[in-house]
Motif scaffolding. Structure first.
Motif, PDB file in Angstrom:
ATOM      1  N   SER A 110     -21.824 -17.996  -1.988  1.00 48.10           N
ATOM      2  CA  SER A 110     -20.999 -16.972  -1.331  1.00 48.10           C
ATOM      3  C   SER A 110     -21.164 -15.623  -2.013  1.00 48.10           C
ATOM      4  O   SER A 110     -21.218 -14.579  -1.340  1.00 48.10           O
ATOM      5  N   GLN A 111     -21.288 -15.614  -3.329  1.00 51.88           N
ATOM      6  CA  GLN A 111     -21.491 -14.337  -4.026  1.00 51.88           C
ATOM      7  C   GLN A 111     -22.874 -13.771  -3.724  1.00 51.88           C
ATOM      8  O   GLN A 111     -23.029 -12.556  -3.537  1.00 51.88           O
ATOM      9  N   GLY A 171     -22.745 -12.178  -0.421  1.00 51.53           N
ATOM     10  CA  GLY A 171     -22.081 -10.878  -0.492  1.00 51.53           C
ATOM     11  C   GLY A 171     -22.988  -9.790  -1.029  1.00 51.53           C
ATOM     12  O   GLY A 171     -22.905  -8.630  -0.604  1.00 51.53           O
ATOM     13  N   ARG A 172     -23.869 -10.157  -1.949  1.00 52.29           N
ATOM     14  CA  ARG A 172     -24.828  -9.185  -2.498  1.00 52.29           C
ATOM     15  C   ARG A 172     -26.038  -9.008  -1.594  1.00 52.29           C
ATOM     16  O   ARG A 172     -26.930  -8.212  -1.903  1.00 52.29           O
ATOM     17  N   GLU A 173     -26.113  -9.778  -0.504  1.00 53.01           N
ATOM     18  CA  GLU A 173     -27.221  -9.750   0.446  1.00 53.01           C
ATOM     19  C   GLU A 173     -28.540 -10.080  -0.236  1.00 53.01           C
ATOM     20  O   GLU A 173     -29.582  -9.481   0.041  1.00 53.01           O
ATOM     21  N   GLN A 233     -20.036 -19.435   4.811  1.00 51.20           N
ATOM     22  CA  GLN A 233     -18.896 -19.447   5.736  1.00 51.20           C
ATOM     23  C   GLN A 233     -19.182 -20.257   6.998  1.00 51.20           C
ATOM     24  O   GLN A 233     -18.629 -20.004   8.061  1.00 51.20           O
ATOM     25  N   HIS A 284     -17.695 -14.121  -1.294  1.00 44.21           N
ATOM     26  CA  HIS A 284     -18.414 -13.094  -0.544  1.00 44.21           C
ATOM     27  C   HIS A 284     -17.907 -11.702  -0.911  1.00 44.21           C
ATOM     28  O   HIS A 284     -18.692 -10.757  -1.083  1.00 44.21           O
ATOM     29  N   ALA A 285     -16.589 -11.569  -1.044  1.00 41.69           N
ATOM     30  CA  ALA A 285     -16.003 -10.267  -1.387  1.00 41.69           C
ATOM     31  C   ALA A 285     -16.423  -9.831  -2.783  1.00 41.69           C
ATOM     32  O   ALA A 285     -16.737  -8.645  -3.009  1.00 41.69           O
ATOM     33  N   GLY A 303     -19.165 -10.743  -4.332  1.00 39.47           N
ATOM     34  CA  GLY A 303     -20.572 -10.379  -4.243  1.00 39.47           C
ATOM     35  C   GLY A 303     -20.765  -8.965  -3.711  1.00 39.47           C
ATOM     36  O   GLY A 303     -21.648  -8.234  -4.159  1.00 39.47           O
ATOM     37  N   ARG A 304     -19.910  -8.553  -2.774  1.00 42.64           N
ATOM     38  CA  ARG A 304     -19.978  -7.194  -2.216  1.00 42.64           C
ATOM     39  C   ARG A 304     -19.244  -6.168  -3.065  1.00 42.64           C
ATOM     40  O   ARG A 304     -19.295  -4.974  -2.781  1.00 42.64           O
ATOM     41  N   ARG A 341     -16.056  -5.821  -3.140  1.00 47.69           N
ATOM     42  CA  ARG A 341     -15.000  -5.306  -2.278  1.00 47.69           C
ATOM     43  C   ARG A 341     -13.699  -6.043  -2.609  1.00 47.69           C
ATOM     44  O   ARG A 341     -13.385  -7.069  -2.018  1.00 47.69           O
ATOM     45  N   GLU A 380     -11.201  -6.679   0.210  1.00 44.53           N
ATOM     46  CA  GLU A 380     -11.464  -7.881   0.993  1.00 44.53           C
ATOM     47  C   GLU A 380     -11.044  -9.128   0.222  1.00 44.53           C
ATOM     48  O   GLU A 380     -10.541 -10.099   0.812  1.00 44.53           O
TER      49      GLU A 380
END
Length: 446
Positions: A77-78, A81-83, A159, A300-301, A303-304, A306, A309
């Motif tokens: 998930s991380q 988030g970092r794509e 997700q 995910h958040a 990783g971004r 954010r 989020e």
């Protein structure tokens, strides 16, 4: 007001991740019922006892390696988030390789592991002999079972929880059909149930790998041989999984200790506790869904970077979890005796369970925070904190049990409740601390 709007806006995403997991969890008891019904109608009860012992052994054994699911979810998930599509790819490859190696080691070391496990379970000689045969067959599925953990964790980190439902439906469906074919159609006994489970595990694994292949075709990046074969490339995965493994061992010990101390008070108390533990299991079906959603969304958040989020995901999952826990408490308060009656027809077990029912009313409201925050901490890969919460809880659990032995089973339930409360409190403390440090908006900007 914007806090409430943000929280409400997170509900659809949380629900879309949670509902397949909740539905998957609800289907789990079905397989156990079919296994029991099929073997329970054989001419000798020792076959049912053998399957029960063997299945219990593997529940504990495979649960111990659940880190392959949890660790893969948080890191994936991380990376999402970092794509970092290449990192997502390699996490699948590394997790599957780890699962294969551990699974093969379990097969190689199978005889002493089975002997030790069955000795600890302490069944009758005839049941243990059948359980040994059952377990030797079931162990052949270890690579498939552990690979399924890795696959589920990888998809959940993206997700996509519908894969969980698909794999479980295939696994249970194949298992149930083959139970009937082998035991009813071919007159096999407990070994037939074991072979049904092995074939079902590999069937689900085959589907999972096929789904992975289709996902990889749509995912960017590419595999690098060095990242798959170089031991140093596994450092983060090893660190996360090692702490999850230790944490799981501590949790297994807490539950095994509870069962053992209940058994020491007689068969009726043991049976009543087993019935009441089903209340906790029922609650966990829903709470696990929201916790898994929290894993995927918070990771995910992070990783971004954010944190807005991150906070929204935690609040949304917390609201869903607390409402569910509250409803469970109300259901147990007003319908607990009826539920006990559904689970057992033995008058003495019903009466004993009724004496300890108030503990079940309180349990969801205390345990909800450990479920939720386990999900948050897995998503944030803050695994040492999860490990610490278990062992701090044990430091309270065991002395309190020793001090309350005169209270019998009430003392045991009080101790177990205290273990759960301390575990939740420790995680809440860590969470509040990190919200003002590593998980704050300012930290995300550095």
């Amino acid at each position: 007001m914007h806090i409430y709007k943000d929280t409400l806006s997170s509900f659809p995403r949380i629900a879309s991740i949670a509902w397949p997991i909740i539905l998957s969890n609800i289907t789990v008891p079905l397989l156990g019922l079919v296994d029991t019904a099929v073997v329970g109608h054989l001419e000798d009860s020792r076959y049912l006892a053998g399957v029960t012992l063997g299945a219990t052994l593997f529940s504990f054994l495979y649960w111990g390696f659940g880190f392959l699911r949890m660790g893969t979810t948080g890191l994936t998930s991380q990376a999402m988030g970092r794509e970092q599509d290449s990192a997502v790819r390699h996490l699948l490859g590394q997790s599957l390789l780890m699962a294969s190696v551990i699974g093969l080691l379990l097969i190689i070391l199978g005889d002493p592991l089975i002997a030790l496990g069955l000795r600890l379970l302490d069944g009758s000689d005839s049941a243990t002999q059948l359980a040994e045969s059952y377990a030797a067959i079931r162990l052949l599925s270890a690579p498939a079972v552990l690979a399924n953990y890795a696959i589920l964790g990888w998809f959940l980190g993206q997700q996509n929880s519908r894969v969980t439902l698909a794999l479980l439906l295939v696994n249970n469906g194949v298992n149930i059909v083959l139970d009937l074919v082998f035991v009813v159609g071919l007159d096999m006994t407990s070994d037939g149930v074991a072979w049904a489970s092995v074939i079902a595990d590999y069937s689900a694994c085959g589907l999972g790998l096929w789904l992975c292949r289709h996902r990889l075709l749509r995912l960017g990046g590419h595999f690098e041989k060095a990242r798959l074969l170089r031991l140093s490339a596994y450092a983060e995965l090893f660190s996360v999984n090692a702490n999850l493994f230790v944490r799981t061992l501590g949790l297994l010990f807490a539950q095994a200790f509870f069962t053992a101390q209940g058994a020491a008070q007689g068969d009726t108390v043991l049976a009543a506790n087993a019935v009441l533990l089903q209340f906790i299991m029922l609650t966990s079906y829903a709470l696990d869904g929201f916790a898994n959603a929290a894993e995927a969304l918070t990771g995910h958040a992070i990783g971004r970077k954010r944190m807005d989020e991150f906070t929204t995901a935690v609040r949304g999952a917390a609201f869903c979890s607390v409402v569910t826990a509250g409803l469970a408490s109300l259901a147990f308060a007003f319908g607990g005796n009826s539920l006990v009656a559904l689970l057992t027809g033995l008058p003495e077990v019903r009466a004993t369970a009724a004496d300890y029912l108030p503990w079940m009313v309180a349990m969801p409201l205390i345990a909800v925070w450990s479920y939720l925050l386990d999900g948050v901490f897995i998503g944030a890969t803050a695994i040492r904190e999860m490990r610490n919460s278990i062992f701090i809880g044990l430091i309270v659990y065991l002395p309190l049990w020793w001090l309350t032995q005169d209270f019998g089973n009430h003392g045991l339930w009080l101790s177990f409740m205290a273990f759960t409360a301390v575990r939740s409190s420790v995680l809440i403390g860590y969470y509040l601390h990190y919200r003002h440090s590593r998980w704050s908006s300012n930290a995300a900007l550095t």
